[in-house]
Write a protein that holds these residues in place. Structure first.
Motif, PDB file in Angstrom:
ATOM      1  N   GLY A   6     -18.008  28.930  15.067  1.00 15.98           N
ATOM      2  CA  GLY A   6     -18.825  30.033  14.418  1.00 15.98           C
ATOM      3  C   GLY A   6     -19.623  30.541  15.071  1.00 15.98           C
ATOM      4  O   GLY A   6     -20.769  31.577  15.173  1.00 15.98           O
ATOM      5  N   GLY A   7     -19.188  30.789  16.633  1.00 12.69           N
ATOM      6  CA  GLY A   7     -20.088  32.364  18.092  1.00 12.69           C
ATOM      7  C   GLY A   7     -19.436  33.337  18.036  1.00 12.69           C
ATOM      8  O   GLY A   7     -18.139  33.855  17.164  1.00 12.69           O
ATOM      9  N   THR A   8     -19.582  34.639  18.446  1.00 10.00           N
ATOM     10  CA  THR A   8     -19.353  35.485  18.899  1.00 10.00           C
ATOM     11  C   THR A   8     -18.400  35.685  20.764  1.00 10.00           C
ATOM     12  O   THR A   8     -17.953  36.778  20.295  1.00 10.00           O
ATOM     13  CB  THR A   8     -20.617  36.606  19.631  1.00 10.00           C
ATOM     14  OG1 THR A   8     -21.422  36.237  20.210  1.00 10.00           O
ATOM     15  CG2 THR A   8     -21.010  36.988  17.977  1.00 10.00           C
ATOM     16  N   GLU A   9     -18.247  34.305  21.344  1.00 10.97           N
ATOM     17  CA  GLU A   9     -17.697  34.455  22.139  1.00 10.97           C
ATOM     18  C   GLU A   9     -16.320  33.685  22.457  1.00 10.97           C
ATOM     19  O   GLU A   9     -16.531  32.831  21.401  1.00 10.97           O
ATOM     20  CB  GLU A   9     -18.358  34.305  22.994  1.00 10.97           C
ATOM     21  CG  GLU A   9     -19.149  35.336  23.876  1.00 10.97           C
ATOM     22  CD  GLU A   9     -19.997  35.089  25.047  1.00 10.97           C
ATOM     23  OE1 GLU A   9     -19.824  34.726  25.637  1.00 10.97           O
ATOM     24  OE2 GLU A   9     -21.526  35.875  25.350  1.00 10.97           O
ATOM     25  N   SER A  10     -15.467  33.210  22.576  1.00 11.42           N
ATOM     26  CA  SER A  10     -14.613  32.351  23.040  1.00 11.42           C
ATOM     27  C   SER A  10     -15.208  31.254  23.127  1.00 11.42           C
ATOM     28  O   SER A  10     -15.710  30.421  24.541  1.00 11.42           O
ATOM     29  CB  SER A  10     -13.569  32.821  24.242  1.00 11.42           C
ATOM     30  OG  SER A  10     -12.436  31.868  24.447  1.00 11.42           O
ATOM     31  N   PRO A  11     -14.855  30.625  22.100  1.00 16.49           N
ATOM     32  CA  PRO A  11     -15.261  28.453  22.544  1.00 16.49           C
ATOM     33  C   PRO A  11     -14.546  27.912  23.167  1.00 16.49           C
ATOM     34  O   PRO A  11     -14.908  26.950  24.300  1.00 16.49           O
ATOM     35  CB  PRO A  11     -15.497  28.692  21.640  1.00 16.49           C
ATOM     36  CG  PRO A  11     -14.100  28.552  20.723  1.00 16.49           C
ATOM     37  CD  PRO A  11     -13.862  30.272  20.485  1.00 16.49           C
ATOM     38  N   VAL A  12     -13.764  28.377  24.351  1.00 15.98           N
ATOM     39  CA  VAL A  12     -13.051  27.915  25.201  1.00 15.98           C
ATOM     40  C   VAL A  12     -12.510  29.015  25.881  1.00 15.98           C
ATOM     41  O   VAL A  12     -11.948  29.853  26.152  1.00 15.98           O
ATOM     42  CB  VAL A  12     -11.508  27.647  24.908  1.00 15.98           C
ATOM     43  CG1 VAL A  12     -10.253  27.336  25.737  1.00 15.98           C
ATOM     44  CG2 VAL A  12     -11.048  26.966  23.146  1.00 15.98           C
ATOM     45  N   THR A  13     -13.115  27.772  27.351  1.00 19.69           N
ATOM     46  CA  THR A  13     -12.900  28.633  28.920  1.00 19.69           C
ATOM     47  C   THR A  13     -11.973  27.432  29.207  1.00 19.69           C
ATOM     48  O   THR A  13     -11.255  26.710  29.307  1.00 19.69           O
ATOM     49  CB  THR A  13     -14.076  29.057  29.784  1.00 19.69           C
ATOM     50  OG1 THR A  13     -15.312  27.949  29.769  1.00 19.69           O
ATOM     51  CG2 THR A  13     -15.150  30.120  28.950  1.00 19.69           C
ATOM     52  N   HIS A  14     -11.965  27.653  30.572  1.00 17.83           N
ATOM     53  CA  HIS A  14     -10.198  27.553  31.621  1.00 17.83           C
ATOM     54  C   HIS A  14     -11.546  27.096  33.308  1.00 17.83           C
ATOM     55  O   HIS A  14     -11.527  28.411  34.101  1.00 17.83           O
ATOM     56  CB  HIS A  14      -9.739  28.224  31.871  1.00 17.83           C
ATOM     57  CG  HIS A  14      -8.256  28.737  30.631  1.00 17.83           C
ATOM     58  ND1 HIS A  14      -8.149  27.524  29.421  1.00 17.83           N
ATOM     59  CD2 HIS A  14      -8.731  29.804  29.490  1.00 17.83           C
ATOM     60  CE1 HIS A  14      -8.206  28.172  28.490  1.00 17.83           C
ATOM     61  NE2 HIS A  14      -8.465  29.793  28.209  1.00 17.83           N
ATOM     62  N   GLN A  15     -10.677  26.196  33.598  1.00 15.13           N
ATOM     63  CA  GLN A  15     -12.442  25.923  34.348  1.00 15.13           C
ATOM     64  C   GLN A  15     -10.578  24.741  35.421  1.00 15.13           C
ATOM     65  O   GLN A  15     -10.221  24.337  35.327  1.00 15.13           O
ATOM     66  CB  GLN A  15     -12.782  25.090  34.371  1.00 15.13           C
ATOM     67  CG  GLN A  15     -14.070  26.259  33.559  1.00 15.13           C
ATOM     68  CD  GLN A  15     -15.383  25.207  33.120  1.00 15.13           C
ATOM     69  OE1 GLN A  15     -15.576  24.912  33.466  1.00 15.13           O
ATOM     70  NE2 GLN A  15     -15.800  25.846  32.105  1.00 15.13           N
ATOM     71  N   LEU A  16     -11.570  24.761  36.747  1.00 15.12           N
ATOM     72  CA  LEU A  16     -10.943  24.350  37.592  1.00 15.12           C
ATOM     73  C   LEU A  16     -12.204  23.187  38.393  1.00 15.12           C
ATOM     74  O   LEU A  16     -13.090  23.480  37.882  1.00 15.12           O
ATOM     75  CB  LEU A  16     -10.744  24.051  38.781  1.00 15.12           C
ATOM     76  CG  LEU A  16     -10.030  25.616  38.986  1.00 15.12           C
ATOM     77  CD1 LEU A  16      -9.128  26.435  40.818  1.00 15.12           C
ATOM     78  CD2 LEU A  16      -8.076  24.713  38.725  1.00 15.12           C
ATOM     79  N   ALA A  17     -11.906  21.473  38.421  1.00 15.55           N
ATOM     80  CA  ALA A  17     -13.288  20.443  38.797  1.00 15.55           C
ATOM     81  C   ALA A  17     -12.767  19.918  40.534  1.00 15.55           C
ATOM     82  O   ALA A  17     -11.367  19.835  40.464  1.00 15.55           O
ATOM     83  CB  ALA A  17     -12.608  19.889  37.705  1.00 15.55           C
ATOM     84  N   PHE A  18     -13.952  20.435  41.122  1.00 12.82           N
ATOM     85  CA  PHE A  18     -13.499  20.029  42.204  1.00 12.82           C
ATOM     86  C   PHE A  18     -14.400  18.862  42.583  1.00 12.82           C
ATOM     87  O   PHE A  18     -14.748  18.740  42.648  1.00 12.82           O
ATOM     88  CB  PHE A  18     -13.143  21.464  43.422  1.00 12.82           C
ATOM     89  CG  PHE A  18     -12.851  22.673  43.233  1.00 12.82           C
ATOM     90  CD1 PHE A  18     -11.683  22.772  44.507  1.00 12.82           C
ATOM     91  CD2 PHE A  18     -12.977  23.320  42.507  1.00 12.82           C
ATOM     92  CE1 PHE A  18     -10.964  24.019  44.087  1.00 12.82           C
ATOM     93  CE2 PHE A  18     -12.215  24.764  42.001  1.00 12.82           C
ATOM     94  CZ  PHE A  18     -11.157  24.488  43.285  1.00 12.82           C
TER      95      PHE A  18
END
Length: 617
Positions: free
Chosen positions: A277-289
């Protein structure tokens, strides 16, 4: 074999020719994610972490001598390559195999055979299966202990971590895991193991010298304020799709994953035709350290541009971490990865001409260069990140090896495989999402997404699409091809041509059913009898356990399509809105779909028996 010299700078996104009507296009999208953006204080110290042998984790590819060992899930072959990436030996394990690890001293590879519930122990000189180790249902992740005497195995369907004596194959111990476990890694001192998950939002830490119980560590919710600044609910995001994990020395580890926001609020101006329902991508890609101290754990995250980051490897000699994204064929180098001075390095696009690489495994050579397993072309590429003087390079070469084995798919199915994992504008707005974003490993992310002002659960795909039409939770799409087209419209994509849509559907229809967990046969028999006598078959009938009809309930949909029950154990949560977290909750509470069945009168034993039967479908 072809070699390309790459001058590396800003990350470009390549649109393959076979997906773009014969034309190669390179794009930069406004608001594209950064190559590497740390959110929080680094967990590293002033010096690089200690060495971490490759056999302490599993991968699709392991460096071996001057070449590599590769397990190809497409064909099911374990292949040995030379320095040029050519096939110099192979042995068949099974299609859809899990990961491998390699004992370079004993010259033995350990490969997870998901289909036959075993570890194939393979001699590599020459290539031959020496023995098998029987496992619980569906082994996937593998790792050796530091002294290479124990093999740790994570199993998906039976949700266990098991340790085996590599000499005898005897089980030493086991401990339960959560749903959808994948990769595992062991610390260099042998004191702990980590397990990554697709759907729990956690990483499990297992004490290997004490109780061997799992401690659940939530993947941090710290994200850059730049991202999704209009969502209004960054606290309602979920970590998903963690396939891999590796240690950086004894006290640090890293896990790549994706962060999903299934419900976005935009000051009342909801986009009803988008996912979230938003205007930006609902998925981001990340690393957990992670930094592990005495009795405490530090954690910080970083956003990366690698779409669906499923593969990583660490070069301890140069303290360089490498992460690859299968969704956009990109590879990033992170310098000083185990230190407080951590920083972005080089970024590489791995697409060659019209051929997508599909990086699904990384390994480090003795010189510090990176071997990439290109799962779409079934070939090994080598990226030279180290110059002739042994230092990290600023310009590097990418050498592309030949195809090692033939695909076991038809040409149409293989095209669908590539499309399924591709983050392209044809499929989603600005190429921000792929089918595999919400369906990792052809399954489901376990979330309910905001779509058309309703929360709708992500359905399971594997083995559930043939003979289960109509599609969508309200049953409004008559065929799978119709469903794919409407999904792309919701994702904001400009659409695939008819032949490409048909290829994607052909791939999805070819997916095998998920493996079912081991259950007590007596309970299963009693549960099956209840299923037959308590009216369940009135709607859930036939080979796919669905009447392929729509019914009116008191939920948020005017009509609800009868879902297939195949793979039910792997498809939590339940009901169209995901309101029942477990099968037991479904039977006891019926979620928001009231009137589905009168299960309130079932006894505790009957609920247990019926759950056991449903788990085996």
């Amino acid at each position: 074999m072809r070699t390309r010299t790459l001058a590396l700078g800003a990350l470009a996104v390549a649109l393959p020719a076979n997906l773009a009507f014969g034309k190669m296009v390179r794009m930069k999208f406004r608001g594209a994610p950064p190559a590497f953006e740390l959110a929080g204080r680094p967990v590293g110290g002033a010096k690089p972490a200690s060495a971490t042998p490759a056999h302490l984790t599993g991968s699709r590819i392991m460096a071996a001598d001057d070449g590599a060992l590769v397990i190809d899930a497409d064909s099911g072959f374990l292949v040995k390559t030379d320095q040029a990436g050519k096939n110099i030996g192979q042995v068949e394990v099974a299609r859809d195999a899990g990961l491998l690890t390699f004992d370079a001293v004993a010259r033995l590879a350990y490969v997870a055979d998901r289909h036959h519930d075993r570890i194939a122990v393979v001699k590599t000189d020459p290539m031959a299966i020496a023995s098998s180790i029987k496992t619980p249902a569906e082994p996937y992740g593998v790792a050796l202990s530091p002294d290479r005497t124990l093999l740790l195995v994570s199993t998906i369907a039976d949700r266990t971590l098991v340790a085996y004596d590599v000499t005898t194959g005897a089980e030493r111990w086991r401990t339960p895991l959560g749903s959808e476990p994948r990769g595992i890694a062991v610390s260099p001192d042998g004191t702990r193991a980590l397990v990554a998950y697709l759907t729990t939002g956690t990483v499990d830490q297992i004490d290997l010298v004490g109780t061997r119980r799992a401690e659940h560590i939530a993947l941090s919710n710290a994200v850059s304020g730049r991202r999704c600044r209009r969502c209004g609910n960054d606290g309602d995001s979920f970590a998903r799709g963690a396939f891999a994990v590796t240690f950086l020395g004894e006290r640090q580890a890293v896990v790549p994953f994706q962060r999903e926001i299934p419900v976005q609020a935009n000051d009342g101006a909801e986009r009803t035709t988008s996912y979230g329902g938003g205007t930006e991508s609902p998925v981001t890609h990340q690393l957990a350290f992670f930094g592990f101290g005495d009795g405490h754990t530090e954690q910080t995250t970083a956003e990366i541009a690698q779409h669906q980051p499923r593969a990583l490897a660490w070069d301890q000699a140069h303290d360089a971490l490498y992460v690859a994204g299968i969704g956009n064929d990109s590879l990033v180098q992170i310098k000083n990865a185990s230190q407080a001075s951590i920083a972005a390095g080089l970024s590489v696009t791995l697409t060659s001409g019209s051929d997508r690489c599909g990086p699904d495994g990384l390994a480090i050579t003795a010189a510090g260069n990176v071997l990439v397993w290109c799962s779409f072309t079934r070939s090994v590429a080598q990226v030279e990140f180290v110059d002739p003087h042994g230092a990290l390079a600023s310009i590097t070469n990418l050498t592309e090896g030949p195809a090692l084995v033939a695909t076991a798919m038809t040409a149409k199915q293989h095209q669908g495989l590539v499309l399924f994992h591709s983050a392209e504008p044809q499929i989603s707005q600005s190429g921000s999402l792929a089918c595999a974003s919400c369906h990792p490993d052809n399954r489901a992310d376990g979330l309910s997404w905001r779509i058309d002002q309703k929360e709708l659960q992500t359905p399971l795909l594997s083995g559930r699409l043939v003979g289960t039409h109509p599609f969508k939770w309200d049953g409004t799409d008559a065929t799978l091809r119709d469903s794919l087209r409407s999904t792309m419209r919701r994702l904001g994509g400009f659409g695939l041509p008819k032949k490409a849509t048909d290829a994607l559907a052909s791939y999805l229809e070819s997916l095998p059913p998920v493996r079912t967990p081991t259950r007590d046969t007596t309970q299963v028999a009693r549960g099956k009898k209840l299923f037959e006598t308590e009216g369940c078959r009135s709607c859930h009938d036939g080979p796919a356990y669905t009447d392929r009809d729509r019914h009116k309930f008191s939920g948020t949909l005017q009509e609800s399509d009868t879902p297939s029950l195949l793979g039910l154990a792997a498809s939590a949560p339940y009901f169209h809105d995901g309101s029942a977290a477990t099968i037991e909750a479904l039977l006891r509470d019926r979620g928001a779909v009231h009137g589905m069945a009168d299960s309130a009168r079932l006894t505790d034993q009957q609920v247990t028996d019926l759950t056991a039967f449903l788990d085996t479908l």
